[in-house]
Design a protein around this motif. Structure first.
Motif, PDB file in Angstrom:
ATOM      1  N   ARG A   1       7.466   6.311   8.381  1.00 14.91           N
ATOM      2  CA  ARG A   1       6.243   6.043   9.154  1.00 14.91           C
ATOM      3  C   ARG A   1       6.472   4.785   9.982  1.00 14.91           C
ATOM      4  O   ARG A   1       6.623   3.697   9.442  1.00 14.91           O
ATOM      5  CB  ARG A   1       5.061   5.856   8.206  1.00 14.91           C
ATOM      6  CG  ARG A   1       3.740   5.488   8.871  1.00 14.91           C
ATOM      7  CD  ARG A   1       2.637   5.524   7.821  1.00 14.91           C
ATOM      8  NE  ARG A   1       1.358   5.040   8.304  1.00 14.91           N
ATOM      9  CZ  ARG A   1       0.853   3.834   8.025  1.00 14.91           C
ATOM     10  NH1 ARG A   1       1.549   2.986   7.269  1.00 14.91           N
ATOM     11  NH2 ARG A   1      -0.327   3.477   8.491  1.00 14.91           N
ATOM     12  N   LEU A   2       6.518   4.958  11.295  1.00 11.97           N
ATOM     13  CA  LEU A   2       6.812   3.855  12.207  1.00 11.97           C
ATOM     14  C   LEU A   2       5.593   3.608  13.095  1.00 11.97           C
ATOM     15  O   LEU A   2       5.482   4.171  14.184  1.00 11.97           O
ATOM     16  CB  LEU A   2       8.044   4.178  13.054  1.00 11.97           C
ATOM     17  CG  LEU A   2       9.376   4.224  12.291  1.00 11.97           C
ATOM     18  CD1 LEU A   2      10.434   4.945  13.102  1.00 11.97           C
ATOM     19  CD2 LEU A   2       9.835   2.814  11.962  1.00 11.97           C
ATOM     20  N   GLY A   3       4.680   2.801  12.620  1.00 13.47           N
ATOM     21  CA  GLY A   3       3.461   2.529  13.370  1.00 13.47           C
ATOM     22  C   GLY A   3       3.536   1.201  14.087  1.00 13.47           C
ATOM     23  O   GLY A   3       3.915   0.184  13.511  1.00 13.47           O
ATOM     24  N   GLY A   4       3.172   1.205  15.367  1.00 13.45           N
ATOM     25  CA  GLY A   4       3.198  -0.032  16.136  1.00 13.45           C
ATOM     26  C   GLY A   4       3.698   0.216  17.542  1.00 13.45           C
ATOM     27  O   GLY A   4       3.646   1.346  18.050  1.00 13.45           O
TER      28      GLY A   4
ATOM     29  N   MET B   1       0.833  -1.207   0.000  1.00 14.00           N
ATOM     30  CA  MET B   1       0.000   0.000   0.000  1.00 14.00           C
ATOM     31  C   MET B   1       0.866   1.255   0.000  1.00 14.00           C
ATOM     32  O   MET B   1       0.563   2.239  -0.687  1.00 14.00           O
ATOM     33  CB  MET B   1      -0.918   0.005   1.223  1.00 14.00           C
ATOM     34  CG  MET B   1      -2.013  -1.039   1.206  1.00 14.00           C
ATOM     35  SD  MET B   1      -2.962  -1.030   2.745  1.00 14.00           S
ATOM     36  CE  MET B   1      -3.534   0.668   2.788  1.00 14.00           C
ATOM     37  N   SER B   2       1.940   1.217   0.762  1.00 15.79           N
ATOM     38  CA  SER B   2       2.825   2.377   0.850  1.00 15.79           C
ATOM     39  C   SER B   2       3.564   2.606  -0.462  1.00 15.79           C
ATOM     40  O   SER B   2       3.766   3.752  -0.882  1.00 15.79           O
ATOM     41  CB  SER B   2       3.820   2.178   1.997  1.00 15.79           C
ATOM     42  OG  SER B   2       3.140   2.080   3.239  1.00 15.79           O
ATOM     43  N   MET B   3       3.968   1.530  -1.118  1.00 16.07           N
ATOM     44  CA  MET B   3       4.610   1.664  -2.425  1.00 16.07           C
ATOM     45  C   MET B   3       3.647   2.290  -3.431  1.00 16.07           C
ATOM     46  O   MET B   3       4.032   3.165  -4.214  1.00 16.07           O
ATOM     47  CB  MET B   3       5.090   0.300  -2.917  1.00 16.07           C
ATOM     48  CG  MET B   3       6.253  -0.270  -2.125  1.00 16.07           C
ATOM     49  SD  MET B   3       6.668  -1.969  -2.600  1.00 16.07           S
ATOM     50  CE  MET B   3       7.392  -1.708  -4.211  1.00 16.07           C
ATOM     51  N   ASP B   4       2.398   1.851  -3.395  1.00 18.93           N
ATOM     52  CA  ASP B   4       1.389   2.434  -4.289  1.00 18.93           C
ATOM     53  C   ASP B   4       1.248   3.933  -4.046  1.00 18.93           C
ATOM     54  O   ASP B   4       1.102   4.718  -4.990  1.00 18.93           O
ATOM     55  CB  ASP B   4       0.035   1.752  -4.077  1.00 18.93           C
ATOM     56  CG  ASP B   4      -0.026   0.355  -4.682  1.00 18.93           C
ATOM     57  OD1 ASP B   4       0.847   0.032  -5.508  1.00 18.93           O
ATOM     58  OD2 ASP B   4      -0.942  -0.406  -4.316  1.00 18.93           O
ATOM     59  N   ALA B   5       1.301   4.334  -2.772  1.00 17.55           N
ATOM     60  CA  ALA B   5       1.146   5.751  -2.439  1.00 17.55           C
ATOM     61  C   ALA B   5       2.277   6.579  -3.041  1.00 17.55           C
ATOM     62  O   ALA B   5       2.056   7.696  -3.532  1.00 17.55           O
ATOM     63  CB  ALA B   5       1.106   5.930  -0.920  1.00 17.55           C
ATOM     64  N   VAL B   6       3.497   6.039  -3.019  1.00 14.73           N
ATOM     65  CA  VAL B   6       4.642   6.753  -3.585  1.00 14.73           C
ATOM     66  C   VAL B   6       4.525   6.839  -5.104  1.00 14.73           C
ATOM     67  O   VAL B   6       4.779   7.886  -5.713  1.00 14.73           O
ATOM     68  CB  VAL B   6       5.965   6.054  -3.190  1.00 14.73           C
ATOM     69  CG1 VAL B   6       7.148   6.770  -3.815  1.00 14.73           C
ATOM     70  CG2 VAL B   6       6.122   6.036  -1.684  1.00 14.73           C
ATOM     71  N   VAL B   7       4.132   5.741  -5.715  1.00 13.93           N
ATOM     72  CA  VAL B   7       3.967   5.722  -7.173  1.00 13.93           C
ATOM     73  C   VAL B   7       2.864   6.690  -7.598  1.00 13.93           C
ATOM     74  O   VAL B   7       2.972   7.378  -8.625  1.00 13.93           O
ATOM     75  CB  VAL B   7       3.661   4.292  -7.660  1.00 13.93           C
ATOM     76  CG1 VAL B   7       3.272   4.291  -9.141  1.00 13.93           C
ATOM     77  CG2 VAL B   7       4.869   3.382  -7.434  1.00 13.93           C
ATOM     78  N   ASN B   8       1.816   6.780  -6.793  1.00 16.88           N
ATOM     79  CA  ASN B   8       0.681   7.641  -7.137  1.00 16.88           C
ATOM     80  C   ASN B   8       1.029   9.127  -7.155  1.00 16.88           C
ATOM     81  O   ASN B   8       0.307   9.922  -7.769  1.00 16.88           O
ATOM     82  CB  ASN B   8      -0.478   7.400  -6.169  1.00 16.88           C
ATOM     83  CG  ASN B   8      -1.159   6.064  -6.393  1.00 16.88           C
ATOM     84  OD1 ASN B   8      -1.008   5.456  -7.460  1.00 16.88           O
ATOM     85  ND2 ASN B   8      -1.901   5.583  -5.400  1.00 16.88           N
TER      86      ASN B   8
ATOM     87  N   PRO C   1      -0.434   6.342   4.517  1.00 16.22           N
ATOM     88  CA  PRO C   1       0.602   6.335   3.478  1.00 16.22           C
ATOM     89  C   PRO C   1       0.398   7.440   2.444  1.00 16.22           C
ATOM     90  O   PRO C   1       1.373   8.051   1.991  1.00 16.22           O
ATOM     91  CB  PRO C   1       0.449   4.947   2.854  1.00 16.22           C
ATOM     92  CG  PRO C   1      -0.056   4.094   3.973  1.00 16.22           C
ATOM     93  CD  PRO C   1      -0.995   4.989   4.730  1.00 16.22           C
ATOM     94  N   ALA C   2      -0.847   7.714   2.076  1.00 18.33           N
ATOM     95  CA  ALA C   2      -1.110   8.771   1.094  1.00 18.33           C
ATOM     96  C   ALA C   2      -0.682  10.133   1.628  1.00 18.33           C
ATOM     97  O   ALA C   2      -0.116  10.958   0.890  1.00 18.33           O
ATOM     98  CB  ALA C   2      -2.593   8.785   0.731  1.00 18.33           C
ATOM     99  N   PHE C   3      -0.929  10.375   2.909  1.00 19.80           N
ATOM    100  CA  PHE C   3      -0.553  11.657   3.516  1.00 19.80           C
ATOM    101  C   PHE C   3       0.960  11.837   3.523  1.00 19.80           C
ATOM    102  O   PHE C   3       1.478  12.894   3.139  1.00 19.80           O
ATOM    103  CB  PHE C   3      -1.099  11.740   4.942  1.00 19.80           C
ATOM    104  CG  PHE C   3      -0.609  12.936   5.708  1.00 19.80           C
ATOM    105  CD1 PHE C   3      -1.186  14.182   5.526  1.00 19.80           C
ATOM    106  CD2 PHE C   3       0.451  12.820   6.602  1.00 19.80           C
ATOM    107  CE1 PHE C   3      -0.720  15.299   6.223  1.00 19.80           C
ATOM    108  CE2 PHE C   3       0.920  13.925   7.306  1.00 19.80           C
ATOM    109  CZ  PHE C   3       0.334  15.166   7.111  1.00 19.80           C
ATOM    110  N   ILE C   4       1.684  10.807   3.955  1.00 22.17           N
ATOM    111  CA  ILE C   4       3.134  10.977   4.044  1.00 22.17           C
ATOM    112  C   ILE C   4       3.781  10.957   2.658  1.00 22.17           C
ATOM    113  O   ILE C   4       4.829  11.566   2.458  1.00 22.17           O
ATOM    114  CB  ILE C   4       3.786   9.941   4.988  1.00 22.17           C
ATOM    115  CG1 ILE C   4       3.640   8.522   4.461  1.00 22.17           C
ATOM    116  CG2 ILE C   4       3.221  10.057   6.387  1.00 22.17           C
ATOM    117  CD1 ILE C   4       4.482   7.522   5.244  1.00 22.17           C
ATOM    118  N   ALA C   5       3.148  10.278   1.697  1.00 21.59           N
ATOM    119  CA  ALA C   5       3.664  10.317   0.325  1.00 21.59           C
ATOM    120  C   ALA C   5       3.547  11.729  -0.242  1.00 21.59           C
ATOM    121  O   ALA C   5       4.453  12.210  -0.938  1.00 21.59           O
ATOM    122  CB  ALA C   5       2.916   9.325  -0.553  1.00 21.59           C
ATOM    123  N   ALA C   6       2.438  12.398   0.066  1.00 23.93           N
ATOM    124  CA  ALA C   6       2.267  13.779  -0.388  1.00 23.93           C
ATOM    125  C   ALA C   6       3.315  14.686   0.252  1.00 23.93           C
ATOM    126  O   ALA C   6       3.875  15.579  -0.401  1.00 23.93           O
ATOM    127  CB  ALA C   6       0.859  14.265  -0.055  1.00 23.93           C
TER     128      ALA C   6
END
Length: 289
Positions: free
Chosen positions: A124-127, A46-53, A157-162
């Motif tokens: 992004r370090l969630g957990g 999902m995070s990779m998709d956000a960067v590509v987007n 992921p979309a927020f941090i990719a932006a």
């Protein structure tokens, strides 16, 4: 690089580390190559998709999950940053990983400092212990030339990719050049003794696939900080530093000693350094320069 990464995984079974190189050249119209560092397969995708987007090209897929050691995360970051022409470093996984995030933060912090990171990084370090992890990366960012921003699981992921897109745009096209890690002047590397003064004050303590170096000339000055940040793994014996555990047990504490390395760096304490081996990596980097 994939062979180097595989050797790291084979030599350290604490957690998992997977690295695959995907692209070495950004295609026409791309905003550039991104070093990708995930934690957990589904969330990483999902995070990779956000960067590509937002217009970037993924240079590699990397996953460090299953509660990896700080040393393994450090080595993963070093391998990612052995790729040339990156415009930034993007780290994001599932956001709900059941692993102690501060170990990952320490590993990243050490790699970023040693390589004098000068391209943007968004992590992004969630957990578990994500607040402590964010604090570590926020503190190390003050010692770097690059913008390093860290986020928690509530940040998508979309927020941090932006945000990553904004940071890269501010660098005016700067691209990463792989380099050897910097080490303190007092450190004497194994096999390179002839290049150091014979009156070196450094002593060496072996750890798993590496070694701790301590400057005995500064021991009286730094011992309080080293004892505190190592959690008592290194103590004062007869006016000199010594491990508090038997050699085999001490050697397994590389992650704790990595944390000590970073905390000493953040506190401005010179005279303590953890050197971790990554066989074959420096030779590859030398061939790229």
């Amino acid at each position: 690089l994939e062979r180097v990464a595989y050797a790291v995984e084979q030599n350290d079974h604490r957690g998992t580390f997977y690295f695959a190189q995907l692209a070495t050249v950004a295609p026409k119209g791309s905003k550039g190559l991104v070093g990708f560092h995930g934690a957990g397969g589904g969330g990483s995708m999902m995070s990779m998709d956000a960067v590509v987007n937002v217009g970037f090209t993924i240079a590699n897929f990397t996953d460090t999950s299953g509660n990896p050691s700080a040393s393994k995360v450090y080595r993963a970051a070093r391998i990612i940053l052995a790729q040339p022409e990156l415009v930034g470093y993007f780290g994001s996984g599932s956001g709900v990983a059941s692993q102690e995030q501060f170990w990952s933060a320490y590993g990243l912090a050490k790699a970023f400092w040693e390589l004098a990171l000068d391209i943007p990084a968004v992590i992004r370090l969630g957990g578990n212990t994500e607040d402590r992890a964010v604090e570590i990366l926020t503190r190390i960012s003050k010692l770097l030339r690059a913008s390093v921003e860290s986020y928690r699981k509530i940040d998508t992921p979309a927020f941090i990719a932006a945000r990553f897109h904004e940071l890269v745009a501010q660098t005016s096209g700067k691209k990463w050049k792989p380099r050897a890690p910097r080490v303190p002047q007092f450190v004497q590397s194994v096999g390179e003794a002839d290049s150091f003064p014979h009156d070196s004050t450094a002593i060496m303590l072996p750890v798993k696939n590496g070694r701790v170096w301590i400057d005995t000339a500064r021991w009286a000055e730094i011992r309080s900080a080293v004892q505190e940040h190592s959690g008592g793994l290194i103590v004062n014996v007869g006016g000199a530093p010594a491990p508090s555990l038997p050699p085999e047990e001490f050697a397994s504490k590389d992650s704790e000693l990595l944390a000590c390395d970073v905390e000493c760096r953040l506190a401005g304490v010179d005279g303590f350094y953890l050197q971790l081996d990554i066989p074959g990596l420096d030779e590859l980097i030398g061939g790229m320069q």
